[in-house]
Design a protein around this motif. Structure first.
Motif, short mmCIF file in Angstrom:
data_model
loop_
_atom_site.label_atom_id
_atom_site.label_comp_id
_atom_site.label_asym_id
_atom_site.label_seq_id
_atom_site.Cartn_x
_atom_site.Cartn_y
_atom_site.Cartn_z
N PHE A 195 0.83 -1.20 0.00
CA PHE A 195 0.00 0.00 0.00
C PHE A 195 0.87 1.26 0.00
N CYS A 196 0.26 2.40 -0.28
CA CYS A 196 1.03 3.63 -0.46
C CYS A 196 0.27 4.83 0.11
N ASN A 197 1.02 5.89 0.38
CA ASN A 197 0.39 7.11 0.89
C ASN A 197 0.02 8.10 -0.21
N LEU A 198 0.49 7.87 -1.44
CA LEU A 198 0.18 8.80 -2.53
C LEU A 198 -0.97 8.31 -3.40
N ASN A 199 -1.07 7.01 -3.64
CA ASN A 199 -2.13 6.43 -4.47
C ASN A 199 -2.15 7.05 -5.87
N CYS A 200 -1.05 6.90 -6.56
CA CYS A 200 -0.92 7.46 -7.91
C CYS A 200 -1.88 6.77 -8.88
N CYS A 229 2.90 -11.26 -21.70
CA CYS A 229 3.35 -10.15 -22.53
C CYS A 229 2.35 -9.78 -23.63
N LYS A 230 1.56 -10.73 -24.06
CA LYS A 230 0.60 -10.41 -25.12
C LYS A 230 -0.54 -9.52 -24.62
N TYR A 231 -0.61 -9.34 -23.31
CA TYR A 231 -1.61 -8.42 -22.74
C TYR A 231 -1.02 -7.04 -22.47
N CYS A 232 0.19 -6.81 -22.93
CA CYS A 232 0.82 -5.49 -22.79
C CYS A 232 0.81 -4.80 -24.14
N GLY A 233 0.00 -3.74 -24.24
CA GLY A 233 -0.14 -3.03 -25.50
C GLY A 233 0.73 -1.78 -25.56
N LYS A 234 0.45 -0.95 -26.53
CA LYS A 234 1.20 0.30 -26.69
C LYS A 234 0.87 1.25 -25.55
N GLU A 235 1.89 1.78 -24.94
CA GLU A 235 1.70 2.62 -23.76
C GLU A 235 1.06 3.96 -24.12
N GLU A 236 0.14 4.38 -23.26
CA GLU A 236 -0.48 5.70 -23.38
C GLU A 236 -0.10 6.51 -22.14
N ARG A 237 0.41 7.74 -22.35
CA ARG A 237 0.84 8.57 -21.25
C ARG A 237 -0.28 9.53 -20.83
N PHE A 238 -0.28 9.87 -19.54
CA PHE A 238 -1.26 10.83 -19.02
C PHE A 238 -0.63 11.58 -17.85
N ALA A 239 -1.17 12.73 -17.53
CA ALA A 239 -0.62 13.57 -16.47
C ALA A 239 -0.72 12.86 -15.12
N TRP A 240 0.34 12.99 -14.31
CA TRP A 240 0.32 12.38 -12.99
C TRP A 240 -0.83 12.93 -12.16
N ASP A 241 -1.48 12.06 -11.41
CA ASP A 241 -2.59 12.48 -10.55
C ASP A 241 -2.77 11.43 -9.45
N VAL A 242 -3.54 11.78 -8.46
CA VAL A 242 -3.88 10.86 -7.38
C VAL A 242 -5.23 10.23 -7.67
N SER A 243 -5.38 8.95 -7.31
CA SER A 243 -6.63 8.25 -7.55
C SER A 243 -6.90 7.32 -6.37
N SER A 244 -7.69 7.80 -5.43
CA SER A 244 -8.01 7.01 -4.24
C SER A 244 -9.14 6.01 -4.48
N LYS A 245 -9.97 6.29 -5.48
CA LYS A 245 -11.05 5.37 -5.86
C LYS A 245 -10.88 5.03 -7.34
N PRO A 246 -9.87 4.26 -7.66
CA PRO A 246 -9.50 4.04 -9.06
C PRO A 246 -10.51 3.20 -9.84
N GLU A 247 -10.56 3.48 -11.14
CA GLU A 247 -11.35 2.70 -12.09
C GLU A 247 -10.40 1.90 -12.97
N SER A 248 -10.87 0.80 -13.49
CA SER A 248 -10.01 -0.08 -14.29
C SER A 248 -9.43 0.64 -15.51
N ALA A 249 -10.15 1.63 -16.02
CA ALA A 249 -9.70 2.36 -17.21
C ALA A 249 -8.39 3.10 -16.97
N GLU A 250 -8.02 3.28 -15.72
CA GLU A 250 -6.77 3.98 -15.42
C GLU A 250 -5.55 3.13 -15.77
N TRP A 251 -5.75 1.85 -16.06
CA TRP A 251 -4.65 0.97 -16.46
C TRP A 251 -4.84 0.39 -17.86
#
Length: 382
Positions: A130-135, A345-367
């Motif tokens: 667990f973490c205190n930032l919850n990126c 590895c076949k479940y690892c696609g092309k990476e998409e970048r996004f601005a850093w943010d905190v997400s304490s109630k994350p949704e699956s779309a964040e990955w």
């Protein structure tokens, strides 16, 4: 001890100044000896001249160059058997060197490999999940774990003892989650240094909790020559001066990584990617990860099951190399793990970048970058 120092640059000069009062430096060795007459008044010779005139006078050669791989290969080709590689941290952080250089944790000799079946360049593990930032989009899925989630110390110690008998590990990283949330961080450090005395140990942290740490823990980090590597997030930047002050007052080695302004996501649930291409493009494909008696190719392979379970995605993992399996050659299995992709590895696609943010109630779309009809597919075991 009579020694020769390979490397007539600043690194080698620093080592010479540290050793000259208690050891006899017979000569310096350098491939560019024709351009350097002496260091600290000590003659600089070429490798050929060393083998002709000095090799019988020297107990050990100490390699003091930042990029030592080519020099190490050259030394081996020359038939020099007793040599030690000095960790760059010794030079970078001006560390003291033990009177008995054979016992110094910053110098690795060939004898330190004796009895080991294989060598690993690097291994890492979480001490807490667990973490205190919850990126948002955390690659270790830390914001999906409950407060207090961690691998038990007993399991960690058992694995370290076993691996120390089997392998020489060059670098070992303690990760999270946030490492400084561990109530037993000092125990993890002491265990590693006890059973892997010549391994470079690094704590990877977001740094925000460092100013709150008690003197006993900070002293433990310093005494065991642990490097604190700080991944700088926006909240870290606000505390930078306080973090630096705390670490410097405690005499701890530290570094700041580049500010993490963006994160990336790449989970592709379609499973349609070329695994070889995915491995080639992956930043973590060689971040071998220790977890409960198994070594995984990457953190995703070790921790991704929690992600799939959390969102009821019908994918499950049965990967990782069992370090206790006597039926396999662990060294060869790890070489294969390093060189070849795994089914995941076949479940690892092309990476998409996004601005850093905190997400304490994350949704699956964040990955996730691409989504299959997960409700319609069968339960897949990888």
């Amino acid at each position: 001890m009579d020694i020769a120092i390979w490397g007539a640059g600043r690194f080698g000069s620093y080592i010479g100044r540290k050793l000259i009062e208690k050891h006899t430096i017979i000569c310096y060795i350098d491939n560019n000896a024709e351009n350097i007459e002496n260091v600290l008044g000590i003659r600089v010779v070429s490798p050929a001249e060393y083998m002709e005139n000095y090799v019988q006078k020297v107990d050990a050669v100490l390699i003091a160059v930042l990029d030592y791989n080519e020099i190490q290969e050259q030394v081996c080709r020359m038939g020099i058997e007793k040599f030690g590689i000095i960790d760059r941290l010794v030079y970078r952080y001006h560390l003291e060197i033990a009177d008995d250089i054979l016992e110094d944790c910053g110098i690795v000799f060939q004898s330190d490999y004796a009895g080991k079946k294989f060598r690993m360049k690097k291994l890492e593990t979480n001490v807490v999940d667990f973490c205190n930032l919850n990126c948002k989009g955390c690659s270790h899925f830390s914001n999906l774990y409950p407060h207090g989630a961690a691998v038990g110390y007993e399991s960690f110690e058992r694995d370290i003892i076993h691996l120390s008998r089997e392998a020489f590990i060059g670098h070992f990283d303690l990760l999270g989650g946030e490492v400084f949330l561990s109530e037993r961080l000092a125990d993890y450090i002491v265990c590693l240094r006890r059973y892997m005395p010549k391994t470079t140990i690094t704590i990877v942290s977001n740094g925000t909790l460092i100013p709150r740490q008690n003197p006993e823990l900070l002293s433990c980090i310093r005494k065991n020559q642990v490097l604190v590597s700080i991944t700088e997030y926006p909240p870290t930047s606000k505390l930078r001066s306080e973090i630096i002050s705390t670490l410097e007052e405690a005499g701890i080695m530290y570094e700041f990584r580049k500010v993490a302004e963006t994160f990336g996501k790449n989970i592709d649930l379609t499973g349609g990617n070329d695994p070889y291409k995915a491995q080639l493009e992956c930043r973590q494909s060689r971040c071998h990860f220790l977890r409960n008696g198994k070594i995984y190719k990457c953190p995703f392979s070790a921790l991704g099951g929690n992600f799939f379970n959390h969102y009821n995605i019908p994918l499950h993992f049965e990967e990782g190399i069992d370090i206790y399996d006597e039926k396999i050659d662990l060294g060869q299995a790890l070489k294969k793990l390093d060189a070849e992709p795994i089914a995941l590895c076949k479940y690892c696609g092309k990476e998409e970048r996004f601005a850093w943010d905190v997400s304490s109630k994350p949704e699956s779309a964040e990955w996730i970058v691409s989504k299959a009809d997960i409700l319609g597919i069968e339960n897949i075991i990888i």
